[in-house]
Design a protein around this motif. Structure first.
Motif, PDB file in Angstrom:
ATOM      1  N   LYS A   1     -31.810  33.760  52.124  1.00 16.15           N
ATOM      2  CA  LYS A   1     -33.171  33.514  51.668  1.00 16.15           C
ATOM      3  C   LYS A   1     -33.770  32.468  52.608  1.00 16.15           C
ATOM      4  O   LYS A   1     -33.421  31.294  52.544  1.00 16.15           O
ATOM      5  N   LEU A   2     -34.629  32.927  53.519  1.00 17.40           N
ATOM      6  CA  LEU A   2     -35.225  32.054  54.526  1.00 17.40           C
ATOM      7  C   LEU A   2     -36.528  31.492  53.979  1.00 17.40           C
ATOM      8  O   LEU A   2     -37.436  32.246  53.612  1.00 17.40           O
ATOM      9  N   ILE A   3     -36.619  30.167  53.930  1.00 14.61           N
ATOM     10  CA  ILE A   3     -37.729  29.495  53.257  1.00 14.61           C
ATOM     11  C   ILE A   3     -38.513  28.632  54.229  1.00 14.61           C
ATOM     12  O   ILE A   3     -37.932  27.851  54.986  1.00 14.61           O
ATOM     13  N   ASP A   4     -39.831  28.778  54.197  1.00 12.29           N
ATOM     14  CA  ASP A   4     -40.716  27.885  54.954  1.00 12.29           C
ATOM     15  C   ASP A   4     -42.072  27.909  54.276  1.00 12.29           C
ATOM     16  O   ASP A   4     -42.529  28.982  53.863  1.00 12.29           O
ATOM     17  N   ILE A   5     -42.704  26.754  54.174  1.00 14.72           N
ATOM     18  CA  ILE A   5     -44.011  26.707  53.502  1.00 14.72           C
ATOM     19  C   ILE A   5     -45.082  27.404  54.326  1.00 14.72           C
ATOM     20  O   ILE A   5     -46.135  27.753  53.813  1.00 14.72           O
ATOM     21  N   SER A   6     -44.813  27.628  55.608  1.00  9.87           N
ATOM     22  CA  SER A   6     -45.769  28.277  56.504  1.00  9.87           C
ATOM     23  C   SER A   6     -45.433  29.747  56.680  1.00  9.87           C
ATOM     24  O   SER A   6     -44.358  30.097  57.171  1.00  9.87           O
ATOM     25  N   GLU A   7     -46.366  30.594  56.304  1.00 10.06           N
ATOM     26  CA  GLU A   7     -46.194  32.032  56.502  1.00 10.06           C
ATOM     27  C   GLU A   7     -46.085  32.354  57.992  1.00 10.06           C
ATOM     28  O   GLU A   7     -45.293  33.212  58.412  1.00 10.06           O
ATOM     29  N   ALA A   8     -46.876  31.631  58.796  1.00  9.86           N
ATOM     30  CA  ALA A   8     -46.846  31.854  60.245  1.00  9.86           C
ATOM     31  C   ALA A   8     -45.477  31.495  60.824  1.00  9.86           C
ATOM     32  O   ALA A   8     -44.970  32.184  61.716  1.00  9.86           O
ATOM     33  N   ALA A   9     -44.886  30.411  60.307  1.00  6.57           N
ATOM     34  CA  ALA A   9     -43.558  30.003  60.788  1.00  6.57           C
ATOM     35  C   ALA A   9     -42.506  31.043  60.425  1.00  6.57           C
ATOM     36  O   ALA A   9     -41.602  31.331  61.218  1.00  6.57           O
ATOM     37  N   LEU A  10     -42.624  31.625  59.241  1.00  8.40           N
ATOM     38  CA  LEU A  10     -41.697  32.674  58.829  1.00  8.40           C
ATOM     39  C   LEU A  10     -41.835  33.904  59.729  1.00  8.40           C
ATOM     40  O   LEU A  10     -40.839  34.494  60.152  1.00  8.40           O
ATOM     41  N   GLU A  11     -43.075  34.284  60.015  1.00  6.41           N
ATOM     42  CA  GLU A  11     -43.303  35.448  60.878  1.00  6.41           C
ATOM     43  C   GLU A  11     -42.741  35.195  62.278  1.00  6.41           C
ATOM     44  O   GLU A  11     -42.104  36.074  62.876  1.00  6.41           O
ATOM     45  N   LYS A  12     -42.974  33.984  62.784  1.00  8.76           N
ATOM     46  CA  LYS A  12     -42.455  33.642  64.111  1.00  8.76           C
ATOM     47  C   LYS A  12     -40.928  33.627  64.107  1.00  8.76           C
ATOM     48  O   LYS A  12     -40.284  34.103  65.044  1.00  8.76           O
ATOM     49  N   GLY A  13     -40.348  33.071  63.033  1.00  6.21           N
ATOM     50  CA  GLY A  13     -38.894  33.028  62.918  1.00  6.21           C
ATOM     51  C   GLY A  13     -38.279  34.414  62.876  1.00  6.21           C
ATOM     52  O   GLY A  13     -37.270  34.682  63.536  1.00  6.21           O
ATOM     53  N   MET A  14     -38.889  35.308  62.106  1.00  5.90           N
ATOM     54  CA  MET A  14     -38.364  36.675  62.021  1.00  5.90           C
ATOM     55  C   MET A  14     -38.541  37.414  63.347  1.00  5.90           C
ATOM     56  O   MET A  14     -37.671  38.202  63.742  1.00  5.90           O
ATOM     57  N   THR A  15     -39.637  37.146  64.044  1.00  7.92           N
ATOM     58  CA  THR A  15     -39.829  37.749  65.366  1.00  7.92           C
ATOM     59  C   THR A  15     -38.732  37.312  66.325  1.00  7.92           C
ATOM     60  O   THR A  15     -38.200  38.116  67.102  1.00  7.92           O
ATOM     61  N   THR A  16     -38.372  36.038  66.246  1.00  6.36           N
ATOM     62  CA  THR A  16     -37.286  35.518  67.088  1.00  6.36           C
ATOM     63  C   THR A  16     -35.969  36.208  66.762  1.00  6.36           C
ATOM     64  O   THR A  16     -35.203  36.580  67.665  1.00  6.36           O
ATOM     65  N   ILE A  17     -35.704  36.395  65.475  1.00  5.96           N
ATOM     66  CA  ILE A  17     -34.469  37.072  65.065  1.00  5.96           C
ATOM     67  C   ILE A  17     -34.449  38.506  65.589  1.00  5.96           C
ATOM     68  O   ILE A  17     -33.429  38.976  66.120  1.00  5.96           O
ATOM     69  N   PHE A  18     -35.572  39.223  65.450  1.00  8.86           N
ATOM     70  CA  PHE A  18     -35.667  40.592  65.975  1.00  8.86           C
ATOM     71  C   PHE A  18     -35.397  40.608  67.478  1.00  8.86           C
ATOM     72  O   PHE A  18     -34.635  41.449  67.978  1.00  8.86           O
ATOM     73  N   THR A  19     -36.022  39.681  68.196  1.00  9.32           N
ATOM     74  CA  THR A  19     -35.868  39.625  69.650  1.00  9.32           C
ATOM     75  C   THR A  19     -34.425  39.369  70.045  1.00  9.32           C
ATOM     76  O   THR A  19     -33.882  40.014  70.956  1.00  9.32           O
ATOM     77  N   ASN A  20     -33.792  38.422  69.350  1.00 12.14           N
ATOM     78  CA  ASN A  20     -32.398  38.090  69.670  1.00 12.14           C
ATOM     79  C   ASN A  20     -31.452  39.241  69.344  1.00 12.14           C
ATOM     80  O   ASN A  20     -30.497  39.508  70.079  1.00 12.14           O
TER      81      ASN A  20
END
Length: 295
Positions: free
Chosen positions: A28-47
């Motif tokens: 369960k990945l938690i961040d108060i910023s929706e943008a930070a979550l989207e960026k984090g998931m993009t990084t995971i996809f890329t990796n």
């Protein structure tokens, strides 16, 4: 243990989430910023795509990893039902204490609390929760999916059972766990940060330039990356924060941050994250002039 909550979707948080998800945990990945979550998931996809291209994982592995991650912007919703909560927020004591007070309120007394702090006292963080024996440090190295080390830091009250559990958990992630005690900088940064700070002092004193200092350490000491480039990748603000923690903790002038480091952070030249540090990442070229303007 089946469910792990990770607080913070930044560089370390998304890397930790990726690692647990790839090893079959529900994350369960938690961040108060929706943008930070989207960026984090993009990084995971890329990796994951990079790993797929190299043949280290299959397409099925990639999809299973992604399906194991659920994103939340509300911390209370995110930590409900978690067996382990790993805090990977910004290296700021007040912020971490606020988060752990919330965890104390939202989670059961059986939940293990871990922090990915790179320097802040585990004992101090644990003091704001009931049952401080369940609080421990899990200091992952960046990039988390690749680097094999987890520095496991036991606070003054951390129990033997929790320490053993986390050490064994690291092995399930194919990591090597090293147990250390709770003193400023622990082991990794107590040794690394003074070296980086000394490299910055060497530049500040005009002994040599940026590329020269880095090349001496790469070619002469077999370091894979020079200390100034490494500082850029860590983040100069993070380096300064860790140096300040050690300076405050030990009251020893050898841990005082270099004035050049302070000036660059004040000017928001933070390294890779800001596009400029000791090198210019916006144009992908060396830029000693970036640092020189602060000398």
């Amino acid at each position: 243990m089946k469910i792990v909550a990770v607080i913070g979707a930044g560089t370390m948080g998304n890397g930790i989430a990726h690692t647990f998800a790839q090893n079959g945990f529900t994350v369960k990945l938690i961040d108060i910023s929706e943008a930070a979550l989207e960026k984090g998931m993009t990084t995971i996809f890329t990796n994951l795509d990079r790993m797929l291209a190299k043949g280290t994982i299959s397409a099925e592995d990639k999809m299973k990893t992604i399906s194991n991650i659920i994103c939340y912007t509300d911390i209370e919703d995110g930590v409900v039902g978690a067996d382990l909560v790993i805090e990977a927020a910004t290296e700021n004591l007040d912020l971490k204490l606020r988060i752990f007070r919330k965890l104390n309120e939202y989670c059961s007394h059986n939940t293990i609390f871990a922090t990915n702090t790179s320097s802040i006292s585990i004992t101090q963080i644990a003091a704001v929760v009931a049952h401080p024996e369940r609080v421990i440090g899990m200091h992952f190295m960046n990039p988390v999916p690749i680097m094999p080390l987890v520095e496991v830091i036991r606070g003054y009250n951390t129990s033997d059972e929790v320490t053993e559990f986390i050490m064994n958990l690291a092995k399930k992630l194919d990591k090597s766990a090293v147990e250390v005690h709770d003193y400023p900088g622990f082991v990794a940064n107590r040794i690394l940060m003074p070296m980086i700070n000394e490299a910055i002092e060497t530049l500040y004193n005009k002994v040599a330039g940026v590329s020269e200092i880095d090349n001496v350490m790469k070619l002469g000491m077999a370091h894979p990356m020079g200390p100034l480039q490494l500082a850029d990748f860590i983040g100069l603000d993070v380096c300064l924060s860790i140096m300040n923690v050690m300076y405050d903790g030990f009251k020893n002038p050898k841990y005082a941050p270099c004035p050049l480091l302070v000036n660059m952070v004040n000017a928001k030249k933070l390294g890779v994250k800001s596009g400029e540090g000791f090198y210019d990442y916006s144009k992908n070229k060396k830029a000693e002039k970036v640092a020189k303007q602060f000398l």
